[in-house]
Write an enzyme that holds these catalytic residues in place. Sequence first.
Site, PDB file in Angstrom:
ATOM      1  N   LYS A 140       8.951  10.888  26.954  1.00 29.86           N
ATOM      2  CA  LYS A 140       7.646  10.189  26.954  1.00 29.86           C
ATOM      3  C   LYS A 140       6.556  11.153  26.515  1.00 29.86           C
ATOM      4  O   LYS A 140       5.726  10.822  25.686  1.00 29.86           O
ATOM      5  CB  LYS A 140       7.283   9.718  28.368  1.00 29.86           C
ATOM      6  CG  LYS A 140       7.762   8.451  28.945  1.00 29.86           C
ATOM      7  CD  LYS A 140       7.375   7.154  28.380  1.00 29.86           C
ATOM      8  CE  LYS A 140       8.084   6.831  27.108  1.00 29.86           C
ATOM      9  NZ  LYS A 140       9.361   6.215  27.160  1.00 29.86           N
ATOM     10  N   CYS A 184      10.131  -1.555   9.596  1.00 24.56           N
ATOM     11  CA  CYS A 184       9.538  -2.478   8.633  1.00 24.56           C
ATOM     12  C   CYS A 184       9.522  -3.906   9.163  1.00 24.56           C
ATOM     13  O   CYS A 184      10.489  -4.369   9.756  1.00 24.56           O
ATOM     14  CB  CYS A 184      10.314  -2.458   7.336  1.00 24.56           C
ATOM     15  SG  CYS A 184      10.403  -0.832   6.611  1.00 24.56           S
ATOM     16  N   LYS A 228       8.842   1.158  16.932  1.00 17.09           N
ATOM     17  CA  LYS A 228       9.265   0.498  18.174  1.00 17.09           C
ATOM     18  C   LYS A 228      10.686  -0.031  18.033  1.00 17.09           C
ATOM     19  O   LYS A 228      11.480   0.023  18.961  1.00 17.09           O
ATOM     20  CB  LYS A 228       8.292  -0.653  18.458  1.00 17.09           C
ATOM     21  CG  LYS A 228       8.604  -1.443  19.698  1.00 17.09           C
ATOM     22  CD  LYS A 228       8.085  -0.736  20.903  1.00 17.09           C
ATOM     23  CE  LYS A 228       8.417  -1.421  22.196  1.00 17.09           C
ATOM     24  NZ  LYS A 228       8.537  -0.442  23.292  1.00 17.09           N
ATOM     25  N   HIS A 232      20.621  29.127  32.883  1.00 10.47           N
ATOM     26  CA  HIS A 232      21.543  29.377  31.769  1.00 10.47           C
ATOM     27  C   HIS A 232      20.812  29.366  30.441  1.00 10.47           C
ATOM     28  O   HIS A 232      21.417  29.082  29.408  1.00 10.47           O
ATOM     29  CB  HIS A 232      22.683  28.346  31.795  1.00 10.47           C
ATOM     30  CG  HIS A 232      23.444  28.399  33.080  1.00 10.47           C
ATOM     31  ND1 HIS A 232      24.261  29.458  33.407  1.00 10.47           N
ATOM     32  CD2 HIS A 232      23.470  27.557  34.146  1.00 10.47           C
ATOM     33  CE1 HIS A 232      24.771  29.254  34.611  1.00 10.47           C
ATOM     34  NE2 HIS A 232      24.295  28.109  35.086  1.00 10.47           N
ATOM     35  N   GLU A 258      13.730  11.508  30.562  1.00 14.93           N
ATOM     36  CA  GLU A 258      12.839  10.428  30.147  1.00 14.93           C
ATOM     37  C   GLU A 258      11.370  10.908  30.187  1.00 14.93           C
ATOM     38  O   GLU A 258      10.575  10.600  29.297  1.00 14.93           O
ATOM     39  CB  GLU A 258      13.048   9.197  31.040  1.00 14.93           C
ATOM     40  CG  GLU A 258      12.001   8.101  30.931  1.00 14.93           C
ATOM     41  CD  GLU A 258      11.848   7.479  29.544  1.00 14.93           C
ATOM     42  OE1 GLU A 258      12.620   7.804  28.629  1.00 14.93           O
ATOM     43  OE2 GLU A 258      10.906   6.676  29.374  1.00 14.93           O
ATOM     44  N   GLU A 290       6.776  12.124  22.805  1.00 17.04           N
ATOM     45  CA  GLU A 290       6.504  10.967  21.940  1.00 17.04           C
ATOM     46  C   GLU A 290       5.013  10.741  21.735  1.00 17.04           C
ATOM     47  O   GLU A 290       4.574  10.499  20.620  1.00 17.04           O
ATOM     48  CB  GLU A 290       7.032   9.674  22.601  1.00 17.04           C
ATOM     49  CG  GLU A 290       8.458   9.329  22.321  1.00 17.04           C
ATOM     50  CD  GLU A 290       8.848   7.991  22.964  1.00 17.04           C
ATOM     51  OE1 GLU A 290       9.336   7.137  22.238  1.00 17.04           O
ATOM     52  OE2 GLU A 290       8.656   7.812  24.190  1.00 17.04           O
ATOM     53  N   ASN A 325      13.474  -4.715   4.480  1.00 16.81           N
ATOM     54  CA  ASN A 325      13.634  -3.890   5.678  1.00 16.81           C
ATOM     55  C   ASN A 325      15.055  -3.370   5.657  1.00 16.81           C
ATOM     56  O   ASN A 325      15.991  -4.151   5.475  1.00 16.81           O
ATOM     57  CB  ASN A 325      13.391  -4.755   6.928  1.00 16.81           C
ATOM     58  CG  ASN A 325      13.694  -4.013   8.217  1.00 16.81           C
ATOM     59  OD1 ASN A 325      13.798  -2.795   8.224  1.00 16.81           O
ATOM     60  ND2 ASN A 325      13.851  -4.762   9.294  1.00 16.81           N
ATOM     61  N   GLY A 326      15.234  -2.050   5.824  1.00 15.37           N
ATOM     62  CA  GLY A 326      16.582  -1.487   5.822  1.00 15.37           C
ATOM     63  C   GLY A 326      16.722  -0.448   4.724  1.00 15.37           C
ATOM     64  O   GLY A 326      15.733   0.078   4.226  1.00 15.37           O
TER      65      GLY A 326
END
Length: 605
Positions: A483, A2, A600, A502, A479, A486, A98-99
């Site tokens: 990516k 937010c 973000k 395994h 990573e 996402e 916000n929160g």
Amino acid sequence: MCGIVGIVGNSPVVPRMMESLKRLEYRGYDSAGVATLSGGNLDRRRAQGKLDALSEKLSLEPLDGTSGIGHTRWATHGQPTEPNAHPHMTEQVAIVHNGIIENFKALKAELIADGIAFESETDTEVVARLLTRELETGAYPSQAFQTVLARLEGAFALCVLIKGEENLMFGAREGSPLVVGLGNGENYLGSDAMALAGLSNHLIYLEEGDWVELSRTAVQIFDRNNQPVERQVSISQVATTMIDKGNHRHFMQKEIYEQPTVVAQALGRYLDPNAGTICLPDMPFDLADVPKVTLVACGTSFYAAQVARYWIEKIARVPVDVDIASEFRYRDPVYTDGGLAIFISQSGETMDTLAALRHAKVAGQHIASIVNVTGSTMARESDLVLPIYAGPEVGVASTKAFTCSLSVLASFSVELAHAKGTITAADVAEYVTELEHAPALMAKILSKDHEIEAIAQDIADARDILFVGRGIYFPIAMEGALKLKEISYIHAEGYAAGELKHGPIALIDENVPVIGIAPDGGLSDKTVSNLQEIMARKGKVILLSDNKGSIAEDMHAHFEMPSAGDLITPILYALPVQMLSYFAAVEKGTDVDMPRNLAKSVTVE
Ligand code: G6P
């Protein structure tokens, strides 16, 4: 997450609030709204979806007013619908938040028992209704606001307008950042320096528990005990011009291609190539005495921490703990006296990382933060700040902040090793030379983007994709998988190559591409053996390596990487996995810069 903006102004506020909300888009959101005071009365416009939808509503039904509040919402309580969008309003008050108000259920039950009706599913509406009830008892606005704040539990940044009070705005900070902007005959509130960039560069960062009363000409800050306090004014360095994509189709694309430049910039701050030394800022502790390093972060920053563990342990021989921030404080970590805890965060505001930082601080650890936003809460609460100098990162999927963080962490690891005496000054000089080569090698990799694009187009229809690597390349594999999922929504996992047998190898068939990260040398032979096991089960192997070696014949594809020293190789291998995800997402037509459900800056737990 937010985003908040508030203006107590002397000219129409809506166009300026919309500009600010645009600057806040990068945080991620799924609805937006504005409210203003005009002729003493409150009115609002809200819309589900992106800011264009709100702009359209405003052009059909404009809002007047010289005081207003605006909000971009990332849904927590209640779906991203218009009724749940902020501002939340009664006839008396308009509020953006916000929160999370953790005790909202109890407060809501109390208000409902009092005969008060609700129109949204949000926790925020509780604050609007509580404040209205207080004002109806005849309390002065500031008294009513204090009473309400005392009843709220959780993390919040609030911005409030009150009917009939065009020259008044309240803000409060508890857990979520809020910044005051000082203007000329106007004053402002915003979630961060970015929100206020077009309005003011004289900023006051509120501290935890602070609340503020703004008029056009005065700003009065109070602490959690309602005592007036002075807080320092800082000058924001954030550019006032809107950050744009330039010739690029997406911010993520721009940020991927900027990496040689920003990594060179970041390294320029930490390396002295003439002297062959690393220059870190002055430290309030001696690196030579650090017995242990704890690295904590979330998301992509967590993978930077994982890479750094290999560097610090290998070069400096200092034991390292690495933790996901949301888990860290709940596992009751055992700290070592005099230990150094390093928090890595592009935004410097991620709630879990900040909470972890505070946990380590209370435990007496030395606190360092590696951040992109130097005015952020983490930076302000750290003993040592190592900025990554990546410039504003807008794409939700972090790219240049990752490689810049790695560049800073690599430099730090070398300096720690030097301080510890595990390497000589001559070794440091060699590492400095190696680091200096990174930007040119990055540019070389980016120049072969068409090759990666072809591979990405070939695998974009896959349902599952695995990324595998060993040692320091294992976090790069994770990573890469992060990516890809996402932004392209393809299910992907990163595995330590040796771990495939395994379990994950059961997934392999001709439909499952496997990206192998295996620079020549080190553990590459072992990774290649694991890739062979995959090919034996018809898996499509795509190798990222400077040596295609013995498996060349049977591979599905090979992207040839330049050879480089061990220190910088993980930084270089971040690029092809970023490009692979980017081009796969473009091929699938997803919203690359604002992928669904993601934010973000994650300012809730
Ligand atoms: C969000 C972003 C990720 C980022 C993570 C940590 O999940 O979408 O790209 O890596 O937060 O953010 P930070 O600002 O703490 O690095």
